[in-house]
Motif scaffolding. Structure first.
Motif, mmCIF file in Angstrom:
data_model
loop_
_atom_site.group_PDB
_atom_site.id
_atom_site.type_symbol
_atom_site.label_atom_id
_atom_site.label_comp_id
_atom_site.label_asym_id
_atom_site.label_seq_id
_atom_site.Cartn_x
_atom_site.Cartn_y
_atom_site.Cartn_z
ATOM 1 N N MET A 1 0.829 -1.254 -0.051
ATOM 2 C CA MET A 1 -0.074 -0.039 0.022
ATOM 3 C C MET A 1 0.880 1.141 -0.027
ATOM 4 O O MET A 1 1.888 1.307 0.379
ATOM 5 C CB MET A 1 -0.856 -0.132 1.249
ATOM 6 C CG MET A 1 -1.997 0.893 1.269
ATOM 7 S SD MET A 1 -3.202 0.356 2.291
ATOM 8 C CE MET A 1 -4.011 1.599 2.536
ATOM 9 N N LYS A 2 0.276 2.319 -0.458
ATOM 10 C CA LYS A 2 1.133 3.528 -0.544
ATOM 11 C C LYS A 2 1.478 4.036 0.819
ATOM 12 O O LYS A 2 2.510 4.653 0.714
ATOM 13 C CB LYS A 2 0.142 4.748 -1.205
ATOM 14 C CG LYS A 2 0.989 5.861 -1.532
ATOM 15 C CD LYS A 2 0.089 6.625 -2.324
ATOM 16 C CE LYS A 2 -1.320 6.973 -2.382
ATOM 17 N NZ LYS A 2 -2.104 8.126 -2.867
ATOM 18 N N PHE A 3 0.938 4.165 1.816
ATOM 19 C CA PHE A 3 1.159 4.441 3.014
ATOM 20 C C PHE A 3 2.340 3.775 3.807
ATOM 21 O O PHE A 3 3.160 4.526 4.447
ATOM 22 C CB PHE A 3 0.039 4.443 3.969
ATOM 23 C CG PHE A 3 -1.195 5.289 3.700
ATOM 24 C CD1 PHE A 3 -1.090 6.671 3.511
ATOM 25 C CD2 PHE A 3 -2.396 4.434 3.134
ATOM 26 C CE1 PHE A 3 -2.157 7.454 3.180
ATOM 27 C CE2 PHE A 3 -3.317 5.489 2.820
ATOM 28 C CZ PHE A 3 -3.417 6.810 2.807
ATOM 29 N N ARG A 4 2.442 2.484 3.528
ATOM 30 C CA ARG A 4 3.633 1.894 3.835
ATOM 31 C C ARG A 4 4.887 2.354 3.303
ATOM 32 O O ARG A 4 6.139 2.473 3.832
ATOM 33 C CB ARG A 4 3.612 0.186 3.684
ATOM 34 C CG ARG A 4 2.269 -0.183 4.427
ATOM 35 C CD ARG A 4 2.432 -1.714 4.455
ATOM 36 N NE ARG A 4 1.110 -2.354 5.022
ATOM 37 C CZ ARG A 4 0.522 -3.483 4.290
ATOM 38 N NH1 ARG A 4 0.998 -4.179 3.357
ATOM 39 N NH2 ARG A 4 -0.605 -3.678 5.141
ATOM 40 N N LEU A 5 4.766 2.605 1.919
ATOM 41 C CA LEU A 5 6.120 3.213 1.262
ATOM 42 C C LEU A 5 6.372 4.508 2.118
ATOM 43 O O LEU A 5 7.579 4.727 2.389
ATOM 44 C CB LEU A 5 5.654 3.347 -0.112
ATOM 45 C CG LEU A 5 6.563 4.198 -1.102
ATOM 46 C CD1 LEU A 5 7.748 3.125 -1.357
ATOM 47 C CD2 LEU A 5 6.249 4.350 -2.489
ATOM 48 N N TYR A 6 5.651 5.243 2.069
ATOM 49 C CA TYR A 6 6.120 6.585 2.863
ATOM 50 C C TYR A 6 6.648 6.519 4.117
ATOM 51 O O TYR A 6 7.670 7.056 4.747
ATOM 52 C CB TYR A 6 4.682 7.400 3.011
ATOM 53 C CG TYR A 6 4.299 8.209 1.366
ATOM 54 C CD1 TYR A 6 5.220 8.659 0.544
ATOM 55 C CD2 TYR A 6 3.112 8.091 1.196
ATOM 56 C CE1 TYR A 6 4.983 9.087 -0.538
ATOM 57 C CE2 TYR A 6 2.518 8.478 -0.158
ATOM 58 C CZ TYR A 6 3.449 8.876 -0.955
ATOM 59 O OH TYR A 6 3.310 9.421 -2.279
ATOM 60 N N SER A 7 5.904 5.507 5.037
ATOM 61 C CA SER A 7 6.462 5.113 6.275
ATOM 62 C C SER A 7 7.860 4.538 6.265
ATOM 63 O O SER A 7 8.596 5.037 7.173
ATOM 64 C CB SER A 7 5.329 4.032 7.035
ATOM 65 O OG SER A 7 4.407 4.410 7.200
ATOM 66 N N LYS A 8 8.191 3.931 5.193
ATOM 67 C CA LYS A 8 9.540 3.139 4.981
ATOM 68 C C LYS A 8 10.489 4.374 4.728
ATOM 69 O O LYS A 8 11.556 4.456 5.349
ATOM 70 C CB LYS A 8 9.303 2.303 3.965
ATOM 71 C CG LYS A 8 10.389 1.281 3.900
ATOM 72 C CD LYS A 8 10.501 0.266 2.872
ATOM 73 C CE LYS A 8 10.718 -1.304 3.156
ATOM 74 N NZ LYS A 8 10.456 -1.997 2.042
ATOM 75 N N ARG A 9 9.903 5.297 3.862
ATOM 76 C CA ARG A 9 10.800 6.298 3.453
ATOM 77 C C ARG A 9 11.392 7.289 4.641
ATOM 78 O O ARG A 9 12.477 7.716 4.818
ATOM 79 C CB ARG A 9 10.259 7.220 2.245
ATOM 80 C CG ARG A 9 10.246 6.525 0.887
ATOM 81 C CD ARG A 9 9.792 7.497 -0.007
ATOM 82 N NE ARG A 9 9.602 7.050 -1.149
ATOM 83 C CZ ARG A 9 8.881 7.631 -2.217
ATOM 84 N NH1 ARG A 9 8.730 8.761 -2.142
ATOM 85 N NH2 ARG A 9 8.969 6.978 -3.503
ATOM 86 N N THR A 10 10.469 7.697 5.375
ATOM 87 C CA THR A 10 10.585 8.521 6.632
ATOM 88 C C THR A 10 10.986 8.025 7.682
ATOM 89 O O THR A 10 11.765 8.671 8.603
ATOM 90 C CB THR A 10 9.220 9.530 6.710
ATOM 91 O OG1 THR A 10 8.217 8.594 7.081
ATOM 92 C CG2 THR A 10 8.746 10.207 5.469
ATOM 93 N N GLY A 11 10.904 6.634 7.889
ATOM 94 C CA GLY A 11 11.136 5.982 9.150
ATOM 95 C C GLY A 11 10.233 6.178 10.284
ATOM 96 O O GLY A 11 10.643 5.809 11.166
ATOM 97 N N LYS A 12 9.213 6.677 9.815
ATOM 98 C CA LYS A 12 7.977 7.074 10.835
ATOM 99 C C LYS A 12 6.965 5.879 10.663
ATOM 100 O O LYS A 12 6.560 5.597 9.640
ATOM 101 C CB LYS A 12 7.362 8.437 10.831
ATOM 102 C CG LYS A 12 8.677 9.425 11.162
ATOM 103 C CD LYS A 12 8.013 10.814 11.114
ATOM 104 C CE LYS A 12 9.066 12.004 11.208
ATOM 105 N NZ LYS A 12 8.262 13.246 10.896
ATOM 106 N N LEU A 13 6.638 5.392 11.824
ATOM 107 C CA LEU A 13 5.405 4.685 11.471
ATOM 108 C C LEU A 13 3.836 5.262 11.368
ATOM 109 O O LEU A 13 3.749 6.657 11.954
ATOM 110 C CB LEU A 13 5.255 3.660 12.848
ATOM 111 C CG LEU A 13 6.335 2.736 13.187
ATOM 112 C CD1 LEU A 13 6.251 2.126 14.395
ATOM 113 C CD2 LEU A 13 6.256 1.931 12.011
#
Length: 105
Positions: A1-13
């Motif tokens: 999902m798109k949100f997991r990608l952003y979480s992975k990039r920023t390092g924030k859950l």
């Protein structure tokens, strides 16, 4: 999902989400209905249950809402089932021109 990608990039859950919709008596400033969900729903999915719930506690002659709730389904619910008036400003719908014809965006 798109949100997991952003979480992975920023390092924030990604934190959990809570959507709360309320119905308020504007004269007495009292909350007369509420609906809470844990999904990122638009408020329009809460409106029918919210109106019915608030109508059980207090009968209203008029419902005033934001322009995001401008739909024929809501107007018919208020007019026919609840027998009240509804004041909702019209939404401005943007149109784009494709091949010489206007289409909704």
């Amino acid at each position: 999902m798109k949100f997991r990608l952003y979480s992975k990039r920023t390092g924030k859950l990604r934190r959990s989400f809570l959507k709360a919709s309320i119905s308020v008596d504007t004269i007495k400033k009292v909350i007369i209905g509420w609906k809470i969900s844990q999904k990122t729903y638009h408020g329009i999915k809460h409106v029918s249950t919210l109106i019915k719930k608030s109508n059980r506690s207090r009968k209203s002659q008029c419902y005033v809402m934001d322009n995001g709730y401008d739909s024929e389904e809501i107007h018919t619910l208020i007019r026919n089932e609840i027998k009240a008036d509804s004041i909702v400003p019209l939404r401005e719908r943007k149109r784009m021109r494709i091949n010489g014809k206007y289409r909704k965006q």
